[in-house]
Design an enzyme around this catalytic site. Structure first.
Site: not given
Length: 299
Positions: A208, A242-245
């Site tokens: 990310h 869960d996007l970018d989590e």
């Protein structure tokens, strides 16, 4: 010795097969005697411990351990499992046993930005990252020349909103057909569906382009520039629905100043992203990352 005497001969003895390397990862509720039981079991099969690390998470009362050990070549995983069964059952362990001598295979997904891809290929070439690239796949054709230069199979999987399910099925099929151990999203600018994220759970790492939590949406470095940030960074994490989590494996920040332009921040960011992703992949492939709920334990 006379001419008629036979010449002395030296018996040829086949060299003993070298010991094999194994990596044991385990976790369980913390109790006394875990380390003693596991290490005694390894010693009982002629194993020799080369590395050992353990951690007790007091907040969850969970114990984590990673052991790298060698054992005689004839001692296979079945024998090792048998030796450890009492400890595994007695402590209710979650565990994995990996052959440390086998070179892991990775599938790299990339879009147009190629800096992370190039760094991974370089680190493999110089031997810092012990891995084999099974294939490179992209939703754009741009990386084909890089793949061909490095002798790696390249797969162009174009994607649109309408064709996303079929395209992701191609990615998953490639992952399985190549026998890859890990999928690396090296600035792959597509959001994976919940279905693909779940299918690759624990076996896909994303980079990310921010130190999470972050500026969301397009042009994060430009947003950061407009807000006058003093630190930028990157985060390598496991892919989850869960996007970018997903659980974080590795992070790094770089100090910047008001004197840098947005393009300067992009350049600094590229460098940080490439380093953090390579380190995250290395940690995973060396089996140094253990999941602890939404967090990780990194040995």
């Amino acid at each position: 010795m006379t001419a008629a005497d036979p010449l002395p001969t030296t018996a040829t003895v086949a060299p003993a097969e070298a010991d094999r390397t194994h990596i044991l990862n385990l976790s369980c509720t913390d109790r006394p005697g875990i380390v003693a039981r596991v290490t005694t079991s390894i010693a009982a099969i002629g194993g020799n411990i080369a590395e050992s690390a353990q951690y007790w998470d007091r907040s969850t009362d969970r114990f984590f351990m990673r052991i790298l050990f060698t054992a005689p070549a004839e001692v296979g995983h079945g024998v090792i499992h048998g030796a450890l069964k009492s400890a595994i059952d007695g402590f209710g362990m979650t565990f994995s046993l990996t052959d440390g001598d086998t070179v892991p295979r990775i599938l790299i997904l990339v879009s147009k930005f190629d800096h992370c891809l190039l760094n991974l290929l370089y680190q493999i070439r110089v031997g810092w990252l012990r891995a084999e690239v099974a294939a490179i796949a992209s939703n754009h054709p741009d990386a084909r020349a890089i793949a061909e230069q490095h002798g790696v199979p390249f797969h162009h999987f174009p994607v649109t909103k309408a064709t996303k399910p079929e395209q992701e099925a191609q990615v998953l099929r490639l992952y399985r057909d190549t026998g890859a151990d890990l999928v690396v999203l090296a600035r792959y600018m597509q959001v994976l569906s919940n279905e693909l994220s779940t299918a690759l759970s624990g076996h896909a790492i994303n980079i990310h382009h921010s130190f999470l939590p972050s500026f969301k949406g397009a042009k994060p470095y430009h947003q950061a520039h407009e807000r006058g940030v003093k630190l930028i960074g990157a985060t390598a994490h496991y892919v989850t629905p869960d996007l970018d989590e997903g659980p974080i494996i590795e992070q790094e920040t770089e100090r910047v100043t008001h004197a840098l332009s947005a393009d300067d921040l992009v350049a600094v960011g590229r460098d940080v992203e490439a380093r953090v992703l390579a380190r995250g992949v290395k940690l995973h492939l060396e089996r140094r990352v253990l999941l602890n709920g939404h967090k990780t334990v990194v040995f």
